[in-house]
Design an enzyme around this catalytic site. Structure first.
Site, short mmCIF file in Angstrom:
data_model
loop_
_atom_site.label_atom_id
_atom_site.label_comp_id
_atom_site.label_asym_id
_atom_site.label_seq_id
_atom_site.Cartn_x
_atom_site.Cartn_y
_atom_site.Cartn_z
N ASN A 1 35.52 47.45 46.82
CA ASN A 1 34.50 46.53 46.16
C ASN A 1 35.05 44.99 46.62
OD1 ASN A 1 33.29 48.32 44.67
ND2 ASN A 1 34.86 47.85 42.75
N GLY B 1 29.71 42.16 34.85
CA GLY B 1 28.99 41.03 34.38
C GLY B 1 28.08 41.42 33.28
N TYR C 1 45.60 43.85 44.89
CA TYR C 1 44.47 42.79 44.76
C TYR C 1 44.73 41.49 45.56
CZ TYR C 1 42.14 39.02 42.44
OH TYR C 1 41.28 37.85 42.00
N ASP D 1 24.02 40.51 41.08
CA ASP D 1 25.37 41.08 40.24
C ASP D 1 25.02 42.46 39.87
OD1 ASP D 1 27.26 41.71 38.01
OD2 ASP D 1 27.51 39.45 37.92
N ARG E 1 55.23 44.85 34.87
CA ARG E 1 53.85 45.75 35.11
C ARG E 1 53.97 45.53 36.84
NH1 ARG E 1 48.51 42.49 33.98
NH2 ARG E 1 49.26 40.89 35.28
#
Ligand code: UDP
Length: 329
Positions: free
Chosen positions: A97, A39, A146, A34, A287
């Site tokens: 990412n 985290g 996403y 991590d 949104r």
């Protein structure tokens, strides 16, 4: 005992998985990678068989040496950026990412002969549903960045399974929520963008009100409908998925949800009931990237994984409230 590597294991869902896994296999060694960007080190406090390595999955050489040194058999891949709203504003961060770093991880696995992976996918990969409840054969046409990044990784896994004989399970989560009853771990994002913690923070007076992102959707009360699933239920599905992929080579995808949709207003009402607080609301703009309705059909997970959600919305909110009032991080 075969060894598992958990990426993002200090994050919200990852840490709940680690705790649940150790409840079932108390002696199991677990390696957590991590980068602690999201985290919390504290979420793994006191877990003696857990080795937490503050590294990035996008570092191929480091991932290769970790996979080899710890003789990893299976990777449980949680590490990702997870905000729909942010993904619309910063696509590059999400492609980096969620896609680029995962492709590096897959390459490292390939290099080291690790061929088993459980992947955190999402209902956001479906986009605006043609029908609900959504089953796994529903077309995937994400309407936000996403969901697109998660779909891209699903496709990479499928390709590795075909090309290299890997076994994978992709778990399409609906809306993760709630916290472990122990009060030791729970949800903490910075900034927080998820509905239930935001409502509960408003109940505690940490926020003035909760914004409702649009009340003009084509739903009975005009607000978006989601299928909220307890984080421990998600964690348990991963445990079942590890078992499944070891007996079933190839790839499989499963929806993880409760088949029950709750509107934003219904969630707010449940939070009022559990907290006994007023909770002021304000209606604001929609949104960008939000589908009106996402509700799962998770029969496949029931049939093949022997898994079924155990928590309903009331318990989800009750456990989240327990955490929110005395969060450790
Ligand atoms: N939502 C809202 N106000 C907020 C945060 C979220 O009305 O302050 C709505 C959002 O539009 C969506 C639902 O709550 O319909 C769940 O959003 P969340 O961000 O928790 O999860 P997501 O569906 O994005 O994974």
């Amino acid at each position: 005992m075969s060894r598992i590597l958990v990426t993002g294991g200090a994050g919200y869902i990852g840490s709940h998985f680690v705790h649940r896994y150790l409840k079932k296999h108390p002696e199991a060694p677990i390696v957590v990678v991590d980068n602690l960007s999201e985290g919390h080190r504290e979420s793994l406090d006191g877990l003696k068989t857990v080795t937490l390595l503050q590294e990035d999955t996008g570092d191929r050489a480091t991932m290769c040496s970790i996979l080899q040194e710890h003789q990893i058999q299976t990777v449980i891949h949680f590490a990702a950026s997870c905000y729909v709203g942010e993904s619309q504003e910063q696509p590059a961060k999400y492609f980096e990412n969620n896609c680029a770093k995962t492709l590096v991880l897959l390459d490292a696995m390939d290099h080291c002969g690790v061929k088993e992976i459980v992947f955190s996918s999402t209902c956001a990969s479906y986009g605006n549903p043609d029908y609900v409840p959504i089953d796994e054969s529903h077309p995937q046409m994400p309407i936000n960045v996403y969901g697109t990044t998660k779909l891209m990784v699903e496709q990479a896994l499928r390709a590795y399974a075909l090309a290299k004989g890997w076994s994978y399970v992709a778990l399409r989560y609906f809306n993760a929520a709630g916290a472990d009853e122990s009060g030791l771990i729970g949800e903490h994002h910075d900034p927080e963008t998820h509905l239930i913690p935001l409502i509960l923070q408003a109940a505690l007076g940490k926020r003035n009100s909760i914004q409702i992102y649009g009340d003009d959707y084509d739903t009975p009360d005009g607000t978006c409908i989601r299928d909220y699933i307890h984080v421990n239920d998600l964690a348990d599905a991963h445990i079942a998925a590890i078992k499944y992929l070891r007996c079933n080579p190839g790839g499989e995808v499963f929806n993880l949800g409760t088949r029950t949709g709750s509107s934003v207003l219904e969630v707010i009402d449940m939070c009022r009931k559990i907290t006994g607080k007023e909770i002021p609301v304000q209606v604001s703009q929609r949104r960008p990237g939000d589908p009106a309705v996402l509700v799962s059909n998770a029969e496949k997970a029931h049939n093949l994984l022997g898994w079924q959600a155990q928590y309903d919305l009331e318990r989800i909110v009750a456990t989240a409230w327990h955490w929110e009032q005395a969060s450790r991080y």
